[in-house]
Design an enzyme around this catalytic site. Structure first.
Site, PDB file in Angstrom:
ATOM      1  N   SER A 115       0.842  -1.201   0.000  1.00  0.00           N
ATOM      2  CA  SER A 115       0.000   0.000   0.000  1.00  0.00           C
ATOM      3  C   SER A 115       0.872   1.244   0.000  1.00  0.00           C
ATOM      4  CB  SER A 115      -0.906   0.004   1.229  1.00  0.00           C
ATOM      5  OG  SER A 115      -0.142   0.306   2.382  1.00  0.00           O
ATOM      6  N   LYS A 116       0.216   2.377   0.011  1.00  0.00           N
ATOM      7  CA  LYS A 116       0.920   3.669  -0.036  1.00  0.00           C
ATOM      8  C   LYS A 116       2.039   3.776   1.008  1.00  0.00           C
ATOM      9  CE  LYS A 116      -2.516   4.849  -2.751  1.00  0.00           C
ATOM     10  NZ  LYS A 116      -2.923   3.409  -2.816  1.00  0.00           N
ATOM     11  N   ARG A 117       1.768   3.154   2.159  1.00  0.00           N
ATOM     12  CA  ARG A 117       2.756   3.250   3.240  1.00  0.00           C
ATOM     13  C   ARG A 117       4.116   2.698   2.835  1.00  0.00           C
ATOM     14  NH1 ARG A 117       2.078  -0.106   6.754  1.00  0.00           N
ATOM     15  NH2 ARG A 117       0.487  -1.387   5.757  1.00  0.00           N
TER      16      ARG A 117
END
Length: 486
Positions: free
Chosen positions: A247-249
RNA sequence: GGCCCCAUCGUCUAUCGGUUAGGACGCCACCCUUUCAAGGUGGAGAGACGGGUUCGAUUCCCGUUGGGGCUACCA
């Protein structure tokens, strides 16, 4: 295991974000499979979630696929355009009794769900909830009361032979009577997918394994609709370094991000292919054609793979030095412009020179952006001296200035500006001064590029040319002398 | 919680019952060398655990543990 007939596959992203690397890899596997076996690769945009779907995302998907060179056959299918067929399929299911109308208010379901939750028991829709007294159905229908349509899950077990997992089975009792048409008359995902896949003649559904639990529902739908159930291949997910779904993280997850980091599409494809697929031997660096040649469903992995940006960088470096200059050049122009190193116009004016420069720099770069950054000194009028380079190679300003002056003189006296001539001259100069070659080459490198690292020094002298090289030596000597007096 | 999937170096993977468990990224050392890369050589580094089956299990079966996914009138 080659398919019996040319396969028809599809890549079906929903346009609710950018083209994710996981999606890109799914697209790649589908593409590889279709192209390898002479089948068709279709693209379907699953835009039935009007709230979250955007044109921007749809375009990002088109752009991403185009950048990667993953082409598709026939026209793009927009799922939202098939609404009427979806409803018609629901009607057919209703007519055969495979589905039924459910007038249970949404609020009531939520209440029951919360209730079950509080008691710690699993909530499953009870068909009794939808049972109506005789005549009730007709009355409510006539009154136009909103209702959902649910699929009647039969008894038994639903299973299939997954091309990557082997047999997977779900007891039907674990599947509730799921909604296929909402009370606002819009179809739910599983129905829309099956309806479209049937209409598109899809023979192999290859997708992320997060869809495994949807598969039994879809198989039930295929059967109830009287269609042939396609083959399924559920490819593993891609995880971040922490083992969680990417994910974006985890940093960049959109293929567009990598495009803008100066990655080569062939390297991206190669790297992605190796996440979840193996040709079976030790070969890792492959062109697209080589991947096509070696691709097989057998090499598909079951285990989720962790996305390792370092290996991606390495892979890109491999492609940077392996690909022909002609293949690389189209990717460098936009980057030089974006990073403000030069303009495409200026570059085309000196194309041969530019190509030679790229050829020199690409071996020691991992991304096209790296190349552009390293190229800065070859475009600047005035060289900027890196502080570390100065303190390391020009430690004693006087000595450095002396050596550089002598070097300048020797080079200026040369009849020819080629590597052999220059090297012979500078090596004998070193001998005359009783110093090692490095004592001349290193300060010279700083004078020419401002840096401690560069291509071979004679390559630099040649790419810079006689006039600019000598001018830079002059500039360096001036700089060193003013530094001494200051 | 329920259902489903998965399990070899830190990471990506090879092995389809018998190997000193191989390769790649990353890391370390050395070589090459005018620097940096690239390249070459070498090194550290893995079968989660417990039961079976078998002459023999990383490999087949079961269990445990761990991780992941799904569990909507989202897709």
């Amino acid at each position: 295991m080659a398919p019996a007939a040319p396969p028809r596959v599809r890549f079906a992203p929903s346009p609710t974000g950018f083209l994710h690397v996981g999606g890109a890899r799914t697209a790649l596997f589908n593409w590889l499979y279709a192209r390898k076996y002479g089948g068709q690769m279709l693209l379907r945009i699953e835009d039935t979630d009007r709230q979250r779907s955007t044109d921007e995302s749809t375009n990002a998907i088109f752009d991403g696929l185009a950048w990667l060179g993953l082409d598709y056959d026939e026209d793009v299918v927009f799922q939202g355009a098939n609404l009427e067929r979806h409803r018609a399929d629901v009607e057919r299911l209703l007519a055969t009794g495979a589905a039924y109308r459910d007038f249970t208010p949404h609020a009531e379901l939520e209440r029951l769900r919360a209730d079950a939750d509080a008691r710690g028991v699993p909530f499953r829709f009870d068909p009794k909830l939808a049972e109506l007294a005789p005549g009730e159905l007709e009355r409510r229908l006539a009154a136009g009361e909103p209702h959902a349509v649910r699929f009647r899950v039969p008894d038994g077990v639903t299973d299939w032979i997954d091309a990557v997992h082997g047999r997977i089975a779900f007891p039907n009792k674990d599947i509730e009577d799921f909604v296929i048409l909402r009370s606002d008359r819009t179809p739910v995902y599983n129905l829309a997918v099956v309806s479209d896949d049937i209409a598109m003649g899809i023979t192999m559904v290859m997708r992320g394994d997060d869809h495994i639990s949807n598969t039994p529902k879809q198989i039930l739908l295929y059967r109830a609709l009287g269609a042939t159930v396609p083959q399924f291949a559920h490819v593993p997910m891609i995880h971040g370094t922490d083992g969680k779904k990417l994910s974006k993280r985890h940093g960049a997850t959109a293929v567009g991000d990598y495009q803008h980091q100066g990655l080569l599409p062939s390297a991206m494809l190669n790297f992605l292919a190796l996440l979840g697929w193996s040709p079976g031997d030790d070969v890792e660096v492959m062109t697209r054609l080589e991947m096509l040649d070696r691709f097989s469903l057998d090499g598909l992995q079951k285990k989720a793979a962790v996305f390792d940006p370092q290996k991606l960088d390495w892979m890109n470096g491999q492609h940077l030095s392996m690909l022909s200059l002609d293949e690389i050049m189209p990717h460098v122009y936009p980057v030089f412009e974006r990073l403000g190193v030069s303009t495409p116009e200026e570059l085309r004016e000196r194309e041969e020179w530019f190509r030679a420069l790229i050829d020199l720099l690409r071996v020691r770069a991992r991304t096209v952006d790296d190349i552009a950054r390293q190229a800065v000194p070859y475009f600047a009028d005035e060289v900027e001296y890196d502080a570390d380079a100065v303190s390391k190679q020009w430690r004693d300003a006087n000595t450095a200035a002396e050596i550089l002056s002598a070097t300048r003189e020797r080079l200026a006296s040369l009849a020819a500006w080629d590597a052999t001539t220059m090297e012979t001259a500078l090596r004998s100069l070193a001998e005359e001064l009783s110093i090692s070659g490095g004592k001349i080459f290193q300060p010279l490198r700083v004078a020419l590029t401002g840096l401690t690292a560069s291509p071979g020094i004679f390559d630099v002298l040649i790419i810079l040319g006689r006039d600019r090289s000598l001018a830079r030596l002059d500039q360096a000597v001036r700089w060193l002398k003013s530094d001494v007096t200051a």
